[in-house]
Design an enzyme around this catalytic site. Structure first.
Site, mmCIF file in Angstrom:
data_model
loop_
_atom_site.group_PDB
_atom_site.id
_atom_site.type_symbol
_atom_site.label_atom_id
_atom_site.label_comp_id
_atom_site.label_asym_id
_atom_site.label_seq_id
_atom_site.Cartn_x
_atom_site.Cartn_y
_atom_site.Cartn_z
ATOM 1 C CB SER A 1 0.304 -8.024 -1.410
ATOM 2 O OG SER A 1 -0.643 -8.812 -0.711
ATOM 3 C CD GLU B 1 -11.061 4.853 0.071
ATOM 4 O OE1 GLU B 1 -10.681 5.996 -0.253
ATOM 5 O OE2 GLU B 1 -10.470 3.818 -0.281
ATOM 6 C CE LYS C 1 -4.309 -1.639 0.313
ATOM 7 N NZ LYS C 1 -5.280 -1.397 -0.758
#
Lengths: 260, 387, 396
Positions: free
Chosen positions: B371, B112, B90
């Site tokens: 990830s 968000e 991220k």
């Protein structure tokens, strides 16, 4: 000359084996110490190993560790044990061996400890977390006070170490009979006899077997190839249960006159 | 594959921007700014600096020897996005977008978040660049994820609990867009996945493409050739987009996206316009959204990024599914066999690799995109296994 | 104490262990002496550090923290980016590889809050070693998730009910286990503590922190830093950071101990600042103890600093004056957490937050052309719950 060594040699001269029970000072209260010592003397023990409780007893198995925790909960300290012993020193007939970890002695002060311990009837010291290499921390003070510094020899010690430890040990040689920590076990390796013979080759200081000796049969089988035995966990358990019959059986097994 | 098919915010038939006019203008402005900076050397130098010094890139392409041996087929390489600062891929996108925001001269960033991961990553970067930060989160989610709310606040972000509708992610997204429209002159909306209207999918893919840029070079250096397959989990699809990106023109490299069986948008959905863009959506014949069910919060989404819809329909990408049970087993296997606890999202990719590797030969190699790390999921798995 | 025995740092250290362990320690020392210069071993270690742990870690210029403090230029050594989230893996991996070379099939370790346990369990999973971790029963309860994490990694966790049922009792039990199983078992001690050769081995496996830092700062600034700051519990991250700078007299070294509720309250973990010399777990060192030589429990909000002793090499650095040791309280450490979160977006471990807070004060007293390096030993994800509770939701 070591009173401790003399006492053991006097026992073996009769054909008996030396018998050294281990007790945890303060287990059940320090007020019990005098009566426990005098009863053991009456049973004919050769010497008595007096354990001093410690917060971090890495060399002890569960039985002795728990006894130590009980003693600590009673407020037992090295200082109090020595004071208590000094209070009835004149009645102590057998040599006492203090078994204590190093840090309480350092906190006490090495010289002061040696003097006070001597006055309290202590004739030998076992410090399980102080290997031979470090002995100069305390050895001169003990010598001054005529207290023997006893070395442990383990099955894992290399031959060179066995020789050095054996030659350096005073009073007696504490031969560890199993790998690991103290505690009752049921079987022993056969190579022990050979191990003991090797140890005795180096010295005329008597060799006592310890760690995991828990039955009259053990006392006899170990006694057969050394000068005697130290019994720890089994004695501590028996004392906690006030089971003197078991203790008496163990002591009797060390006497030549005993035939069962 | 034709690059011309991906153009002007469209991926073949997919993508685009289906939003009200006022928002359309704002998005167009953001798109222009992105186009202006994405090839700007100074901008890229700054991004590289933070990726290296702050996020800790490049991260390793690690040969999982134990797992390879155990499966007895293709070599398995793990791309270690789990080692990044904040624990997943991220941060790649967050740093990229926030630097863009900085260049655009805005002082405030909004985002968000559902479970909280993207909110934490955004709050992190805002703290670092001294940006004011507001995170929109469904009221229900703020209660379920109180610790992540605390973490965002610790990082100096303001967390707004959106108490409308169901109080979930969708309402948070609506609220964030409303904020953007009202405040776009000083505010940047930082979207975390490769979804949403143009220019977001392309922007996110671009910033995540560092994953395959590195893995391609690393694999070439280690093996002297390209991998047989690249496997990545797909929810919105940002990590998979990043993991596939630089292989898209290498036709011999299989690109495999793994969706949760309970949220298998590409396998079981159909095209529709949803959340401002056209893609595959899990819906019934009436066009009502279907409920999803995945143990990985980050994949629990009815839509999917338009790139994946495109790769799926053109056949360039293969999209498969993994069940919750398979995922849990993969989570445990990688932990035990390699000492790496993967995120439940990443465990989907691992689960498929466990099936795929034994069918291939030792000359083959698979890159599995890890990830994220599984620390965040340990509590959930503990609860599931101790039921 | 005036004896000169191997394994001493000044008068500290030594091998205060039962005779049953002496041979194992000797074997370990010999094996270590052999492999520490063995190219194949070192290459294997380097391979895993690079490809598995993710080294080297950045030496990151903390620009906003620097601005905030308004003094020295502050760099952070990012050990928090390592696999498993802290410097602990450097040592766990090194020792696990060593154990493997020694032909040991099993590993025993102790853990407090679980960080070293997780690192060790990780290394054992990677290298196919059977692993057993002793953990105080109190800690097992408080850190149920870390217990689960170790179990996930294939490790057996044993709760220690004895004594205070915390870290020091876990060490006791791990030592006992090792004594009883030395034939096939290696003990991976987690900090720069214990009997020789452990403090040296741990330091050598952790010195990669300082070695990298030294090369990085020379590359970035073309000179050495003026000050280096690290937190000290047992002291493994600090010794790893300090060691390569010890001979550089111009580099001031600062070790930060945990003052808990305050050294004066007695509820602390500051062995150097608030203890006396003594022997525990095989080493002569500064120790929290009472007048009877009984070891006292340590207190710190940071589980990783919650140990009553401190590594012997630090004791020596203190006594020789080469390093300066100071303390930071629980409350100040929490300030350190907030500070780094707000300025840099980095959530530090509570341990590392001690160093952050201290360094933030120190930096103010330095000039902008001076350089200060902080060892950011671990990430704070594991501590979010504790921090949240301690701050009571109060973030002002």
């Amino acid at each position: 000359m070591s009173q401790l060594k003399d006492a053991i040699l006097a026992t073996t001269a009769n054909g008996d084996k030396a018998f050294v029970p281990y007790i945890m000072a303060g287990d059940g209260g320090l007020e019990k110490l005098q009566s426990t010592i005098s009863k053991l003397q009456e049973l004919g023990v050769t010497a008595i190993e007096v354990g001093i409780p410690f917060t971090d007893p890495v060399a002890d198995g569960p039985t002795i560790e728990r006894a130590g925790e009980r003693a600590l909960a009673n407020g037992t300290t090295l200082r109090k044990v020595i004071e208590t012993l000094a209070g009835f020193a004149s009645e102590i007939k057998v040599p006492l061996v203090a078994m204590t970890y190093l840090n309480p002695i350092l906190a006490y002060g090495v010289e002061q400890f040696a003097q006070d311990a001597s006055a309290a009837g202590i004739r030998g010291v076992i410090i399980p977390d102080m290997p031979l290499e470090e002995k100069d921390i305390i050895h001169p003070a003990l010598q001054e006070a005529n207290i023997a510094l006893i070395q442990l020899v383990s099955l894992t010690s290399t031959p060179e170490r066995v020789e050095r430890l054996t030659k350096a040990s005073e009073g007696f040689i504490y031969a560890v009979t199993v790998n690991g920590i103290t505690g009752a076990r049921s079987s022993f390796a056969n190579e022990l006899e050979e191990h003991f013979a090797k140890i005795q080759d180096y010295t005329d200081t008597p060799v006592l077997a310890g760690f995991g000796i828990s039955s009259p049969d053990h006392v006899k089988s170990f006694g057969a190839f050394c000068s005697g035995v130290i019994v720890g966990s089994k004695i501590v358990d028996s004392l906690a249960n006030d089971d003197w019959a078991t203790i008496e059986e163990l002591v009797l097994a060390s006497k030549v006159a005993t035939v069962r | 594959m034709s690059q011309t098919a991906i153009k002007n915010g469209y991926y073949g038939d997919f993508g685009g921007s289906f939003v009200p006019e006022d928002l359309q203008e704002v998005l167009q402005y953001i798109g222009e700014q992105y186009e202006k900076y994405k090839n700007d050397p100074e901008f890229n130098e700054e991004l590289e600096y933070y990726l290296r010094e702050y996020a800790g890139r490049e991260n390793p392409l690690y040969l999982a020897e134990n797992l390879t041996k155990q499966l007895g087929g293709a070599k398995i390489y793990l791309k270690r996005e789990d080692l990044n600062h904040t624990g997943s891929h991220k941060i790649n996108n967050v740093l990229g977008q926030i630097l863009l925001a900085k260049r655009m001269g805005v002082k405030r960033v909004i985002a968000e978040t559902g479970a909280g991961q993207h909110g934490v990553a955004t709050a992190t970067a805002c703290a670092m660049f001294g940006m004011e930060c507001t995170i929109y989160m469904g009221a229900k989610d703020t209660k379920r994820q109180a610790l992540n709310v605390f973490r965002m606040e610790l990082l100096g972000a303001e967390v707004v609990a959106v108490d409308k509708g169901q109080g979930l992610l969708k309402e948070a997204v609506d609220e964030a867009f409303a904020d953007l429209v009202a405040n776009y002159k000083n505010t940047f909306y930082l979207i975390g996945s490769a979804v949403g209207p143009t220019p977001y999918p392309e922007m996110v893919e671009h910033f995540q493409s560092i994953i395959s840029k590195e893995s391609r070079a690393q694999h070439l250096a280690k093996e002297g050739k390209l991998p047989t397959a690249v496997v990545a989990a797909v929810g919105g699809g940002s990590n998979a987009a990043g993991a596939f990106y630089h292989y898209i023109n290498d036709e011999e490299v299989r690109l495999i996206g793994v969706e949760p069986a309970g949220a298998a948008t590409l396998s079981k959905g159909s095209p529709a316009v949803f959340h401002g863009f056209k893609s595959y959506v899990l819906q019934d014949e009436e066009g009502n959204l279907l409920d999803t069910e995945s143990i990985a919060a980050g994949l629990d989404y009815q839509g999917v990024g338009p790139l994946h819809a495109y790769l799926h329909t053109t056949g360039r990408g293969e999209y498969v599914t993994a069940t919750n049970e398979e995922v849990l087993e993969a989570f445990k296997t990688l932990s035990r066999v390699e000492g790496i606890i993967p995120a439940l999202e990443s465990s989907h990719a691992v689960a498929h690799a466990l099936k795929l590797a034994p069918t291939l030969s030792p000359e083959d190699s698979i890159i599995v995109n890890v990830s994220g790390r599984g620390d965040k999921d340990v509590e959930q798995v503990f609860a599931m296994l101790n039921k | 104490m005036t004896t000169t025995v191997k394994g001493r740092f000044g008068r500290f250290g030594g091998q205060f262990v039962p005779e049953t362990l002496m041979t194992a320690l000797q074997e370990l020392e010999e094996a270590y002496d052999q492999y520490k210069n063995d190219e194949e071993f070192q290459n294997e270690l380097k391979y895993y550090l690079k490809n598995y742990v993710g080294r080297e870690t950045p030496l990151y210029f903390a620009e906003r923290l620097t601005d905030y403090c308004g003094g020295a230029k502050i760099y952070l050594k990012r050990e928090d980016l390592n696999h498993t989230g802290a410097h602990k893996i450097n040592n766990a991996l090194g020792q696990a590889l060593l154990a493997k070379r020694m032909g040991k099939k099993k590993i025993v370790a102790e853990t407090g809050a679980g960080q070293h346990g997780v690192a060790t369990a990780t290394a054992c999973a990677l290298l196919n070693l059977e692993c057993i971790v002793y953990m105080g029963a109190e800690d097992v309860k408080r850190q149920a998730l870390n217990v689960f994490r170790m179990e996930l990694l294939g490790t057996k966790v044993v709760a220690v009910e004895k004594g205070s049922a915390t870290l020091k009792d876990a060490v006791n039990e791990a030592l006992r286990h090792w004594v009883t199983n030395i034939d096939d078992t290696h003990y991976i001690l987690g900090s720069a503590l214990g009997p020789h050769p452990f403090p040296t081995i741990v330091r050598d496996f952790q010195r990669v922190i300082g070695d990298e830092t030294r090369a990085q700062i020379l590359n970035l600034e073309n000179r050495l830093p003026d000050a280096v700051v690290a937190c000290v519990g047992g002291g493994s991250n600090a010794i790893g950071m300090f060691y390569p700078f010890v001979e550089d007299q111009d580099v001031a070294l600062f070790g930060v101990e945990a003052a808990g509720k305050g050294v004066a309250t007695g509820l602390h973990a500051a062995a150097i600042q608030g203890g006396q010399t003594g022997v525990l777990h095989g080493a002569f060192m500064y120790l929290l103890q009472d007048e009877n030589g009984f070891v006292q429990e340590a207190h710190s909000i940071s589980a990783g600093l919650d140990y009553p002793g401190v590594g012997p090499e630090h004791c020596h650095l203190h006594e020789s004056g080469r390093a300066k040791f100071d303390t930071v309280t629980d409350d100040e450490a929490l300030e350190g957490v907030k500070l780094l979160c707000r300025t840099e977006g980095i959530l530090p471990a509570l341990e590392s937050a001690h160093a952050i807070y201290y360094a933030s004060k120190l930096a103010k007293t330095m000039s902008p052309d001076e350089i200060l390096v902080i060892c950011l030993s671990g990430r704070g994800d594991k501590d979010v719950h504790t921090i949240s509770e301690a701050l009571g939701g109060n973030l002002s």
